[in-house]
Scaffold this motif. Structure first.
Motif, PDB file in Angstrom:
ATOM      1  N   PRO B  26       0.804  -1.229   0.000  1.00  0.00           N
ATOM      2  CA  PRO B  26       0.000   0.000   0.000  1.00  0.00           C
ATOM      3  C   PRO B  26       0.834   1.275   0.000  1.00  0.00           C
ATOM      4  N   VAL B  27       1.984   1.280   0.692  1.00  0.00           N
ATOM      5  CA  VAL B  27       2.825   2.485   0.706  1.00  0.00           C
ATOM      6  C   VAL B  27       3.399   2.737  -0.685  1.00  0.00           C
ATOM      7  N   ALA B  28       3.871   1.658  -1.348  1.00  0.00           N
ATOM      8  CA  ALA B  28       4.441   1.821  -2.694  1.00  0.00           C
ATOM      9  C   ALA B  28       3.374   2.302  -3.674  1.00  0.00           C
ATOM     10  N   MET B  29       2.167   1.725  -3.561  1.00  0.00           N
ATOM     11  CA  MET B  29       1.084   2.137  -4.470  1.00  0.00           C
ATOM     12  C   MET B  29       0.673   3.586  -4.209  1.00  0.00           C
ATOM     13  N   ALA B  30       0.581   3.966  -2.942  1.00  0.00           N
ATOM     14  CA  ALA B  30       0.207   5.348  -2.609  1.00  0.00           C
ATOM     15  C   ALA B  30       1.246   6.305  -3.180  1.00  0.00           C
ATOM     16  N   ALA B  31       2.528   5.955  -3.049  1.00  0.00           N
ATOM     17  CA  ALA B  31       3.591   6.820  -3.576  1.00  0.00           C
ATOM     18  C   ALA B  31       3.458   6.953  -5.094  1.00  0.00           C
ATOM     19  N   ALA B  32       3.180   5.821  -5.774  1.00  0.00           N
ATOM     20  CA  ALA B  32       3.053   5.850  -7.238  1.00  0.00           C
ATOM     21  C   ALA B  32       1.846   6.698  -7.662  1.00  0.00           C
ATOM     22  N   PHE B  33       0.715   6.506  -6.977  1.00  0.00           N
ATOM     23  CA  PHE B  33      -0.489   7.291  -7.312  1.00  0.00           C
ATOM     24  C   PHE B  33      -0.235   8.788  -7.113  1.00  0.00           C
ATOM     25  N   ARG B 105      -9.699   0.619  -8.315  1.00  0.00           N
ATOM     26  CA  ARG B 105     -10.490   0.807  -7.101  1.00  0.00           C
ATOM     27  C   ARG B 105      -9.869   0.021  -5.958  1.00  0.00           C
ATOM     28  N   ARG B 106      -9.516  -1.241  -6.242  1.00  0.00           N
ATOM     29  CA  ARG B 106      -8.860  -2.066  -5.229  1.00  0.00           C
ATOM     30  C   ARG B 106      -7.577  -1.382  -4.749  1.00  0.00           C
ATOM     31  N   ALA B 107      -6.819  -0.847  -5.726  1.00  0.00           N
ATOM     32  CA  ALA B 107      -5.513  -0.277  -5.385  1.00  0.00           C
ATOM     33  C   ALA B 107      -5.660   0.990  -4.552  1.00  0.00           C
ATOM     34  N   TYR B 108      -6.541   1.914  -4.967  1.00  0.00           N
ATOM     35  CA  TYR B 108      -6.572   3.166  -4.200  1.00  0.00           C
ATOM     36  C   TYR B 108      -7.435   3.103  -2.955  1.00  0.00           C
ATOM     37  N   TYR B 109      -8.431   2.195  -2.921  1.00  0.00           N
ATOM     38  CA  TYR B 109      -9.137   2.028  -1.649  1.00  0.00           C
ATOM     39  C   TYR B 109      -8.148   1.553  -0.582  1.00  0.00           C
ATOM     40  N   GLY B 235      -4.365  -5.758 -13.817  1.00  0.00           N
ATOM     41  CA  GLY B 235      -3.615  -4.947 -12.851  1.00  0.00           C
ATOM     42  C   GLY B 235      -2.235  -4.583 -13.368  1.00  0.00           C
ATOM     43  N   LYS B 236      -1.552  -5.565 -13.974  1.00  0.00           N
ATOM     44  CA  LYS B 236      -0.212  -5.287 -14.524  1.00  0.00           C
ATOM     45  C   LYS B 236      -0.315  -4.230 -15.621  1.00  0.00           C
TER      46      LYS B 236
END
Lengths: 267, 266
Positions: B26-33, B105-109, B235-236
């Motif tokens: 989640p931290v890596a995804m939040a940083a990317a978003f 949605r899965r990723a940013y939720y 997702g990829k």
């Protein structure tokens, strides 16, 4: 001398409990359920744990091992670092009856809300049926009069039949686990069941209103934890929940389809 | 209904019995978003260095290149304020498609709203949860953004074709490929894979049917199977296309601003 495993197991009921430490010898090929049975044999015969097949097919021995929902009979001991305690708890989303056994009867009550399989009316002839293949009438073999459908149609719903009702998906779903929406939400297990009926080529039941209103499909925000924990590797989110969401959109939320239904009610 | 046993509590954000590095994803995804949102907003509002090549006034000896953030390029009326560039009127389409995407949605939720941050980990806010019934009900419009995204893919095809048409020395056009052409072609590839692996498309082409027999059923079954095969990697493709679209814009920005030279391969 055999290596020793340190187990911290929840002992108690829904109101009061504690973690109790046990030490058991580790045997080659041992799984967490074996270690729990060793605790029963060596220290505490009154330790409650539900189990049956020890082959990952009955769905009885669900638990949380080091915080992760798992079937204890499929969770090998050798993947946990030696010397570190292994924490074993009952599944969190349902009330604890005793120790590792939980009361999952809520699931059976939800299941009763779902109308069972309803056979489509019989087509008058095979040719009629082919013409109405996407319609409301079922097809029957011309010689035996047995209902028939293609392998392709069977494959899609067959995946859902693999469910062993371990309720790990229900346990990890945050709508039940954190928000406790048990009164308004059915949970992934029952979306799988509804999908298996709704997508069945010979079924004519309509469960979309039920899945939207009574089973609360809209509460699901598709974070996919159910898919991640499923021991049968059913693609719960991609193949059951999202297709159901799309069918609900077709019926209730698509403004153009709604308009078309008003203009062409018979179509 | 859930267990009240005192030792099983997961009350505050991040509380869990898990021992693995559940917070890394989640931290890596939040940083990317967040990085992408900041970059795309800056570039969308910059309104400069988003195209080059013949007919643009910059690098007339080159083929025509347009940043994917500005595609399709709109001719805006002169009375609009200067800071309102054409990207603002275009970017809502891909942004809407990505915002309502089932994978995103899965990723940013998880990453941005911690709802939940990871499986079997306590979340931020437990009160008044409505899932996608409340304000998020607009997610149901995903299929309409899909239609727009498919049009955008067609526009990207056009831009890749344009990026292969280089001015010839004696006048007219001839085929040519530069590093920039490859950059936007790769962007087109991953954008197409992302769009054509969409869950809504999978439903529309065949998933909505219960029976695949009959005259149109078999072809729709084949389409559904193709879409399903792509869908497994949705997702990829989401992340790859997010990176390639950002990189394509960055490359065109760098060339258009004169910081780097677009190497022509042939």
């Amino acid at each position: 001398m055999a290596e020793e495993a340190i187990l911290h197991i929840y002992r108690g009921n829904n109101d009061k409990g504690e973690m109790v430490e046990y030490r058991v010898p580790v045997q080659p090929g041992m799984v967490v359920l074996d270690a729990v049975h060793a605790v029963q044999a060596m220290y505490s015969p009154d330790l409650a744990v539900r189990w049956n097949c020890k082959a990952g097919k009955c769905g009885s021995c669900s638990g949380e091992v080091n915080g992760k929902p798992r079937l204890m009979c499929m969770d090998r001991m050798d993947k946990y670092p030696a010397g570190e305690p292994i924490v074993i708890r009952p599944i969190k989303s349902f009330p604890v009856m005793k120790d590792l056994a939980t009361d999952v009867s809520w699931n059976y009550r939800v299941n009763k809300k779902i109308p069972p399989f309803q056979m489509k009316p019989v087509a008058t002839s095979l040719r009629d049926a082919d013409a109405k293949s996407a319609g409301s009438e079922s097809r029957r073999d011309s010689a035996t009069a047995e209902p028939r459908f293609s392998q392709e149609e069977a494959d899609r719903v067959q995946e859902f039949r693999k469910c062993i009702e371990c309720y790990l998906c229900q346990n990890v779903c945050h709508v039940l686990r954190d928000h406790e929406k048990h009164e308004e939400f059915g949970g992934p297990r029952f979306f799988v069941r509804v999908a298996s009926l709704e997508m069945h080529p010979l079924d004519c039941g309509d469960r979309l209103e039920l899945v939207k209103d009574q089973l609360g499909l809209g509460f699901c925000n598709i974070t996919r934890c159910c898919t991640e924990v499923c021991p049968e590797h059913i693609h719960i989110t991609d193949n059951a929940i999202i297709p159901l969401k799309e069918r609900v959109v077709d019926r209730f939320y698509d403004p153009i389809k709604k308009l078309l239904r008003i203009v062409f009610p018979k179509a | 209904m859930a267990s009240n046993a005192a030792t099983l509590r997961e009350d505050s954000l991040g509380q869990t019995q898990r021992r693995d590095l559940w917070w890394v994803q989640p931290v890596a995804m939040a940083a990317a978003f967040i990085a992408f949102i900041i970059y795309a907003t800056y570039r969308g509002l910059a309104n400069a260095d988003y195209m080059y090549g013949h007919g643009t006034g910059k690098l007339p000896e080159s083929a025509y290149f347009l940043s994917p953030f500005y595609s399709p390029l709109l001719a805006l009326p002169s009375w609009l304020p200067a800071w309102l560039g054409p990207a603002i009127f275009v970017m809502w389409m891909p942004a809407g498609f990505r915002l309502t995407c089932y994978y995103a949605r899965r990723a940013y939720y998880r990453a941005l709203f911690a709802d939940p941050p990871a499986c079997a980990v306590a979340e931020m806010c437990k009160k008044n949860y409505k899932g996608e019934r409340g304000v998020w009900i607009f997610q149901n419009l995903h299929r309409y953004f899909l239609y727009l995204a498919m049009l955008l893919v067609l526009m990207h095809v056009y831009h890749v074709v344009e990026a292969c048409r280089w001015p010839a020395e004696g006048g007219g056009m001839r085929f040519g490929v530069s590093v920039g052409t490859l950059v936007i072609a790769v962007d087109l590839l991953f954008l197409s894979l992302y769009v054509f692996s969409c869950h809504s498309l999978r439903h529309l082409v065949g998933g909505r049917l219960d029976c695949f027999s009959g005259s149109s059923g078999e072809s729709r079954y084949k389409l559904w199977r193709c879409c399903s095969a792509l869908n497994e990697h949705h997702g990829k493709y989401f992340w790859l296309s997010l990176f390639t679209v950002g990189f394509a814009d960055f490359y065109i920005w760098m060339v258009a601003s004169g910081r780097i030279h677009d190497l022509r391969l042939f």
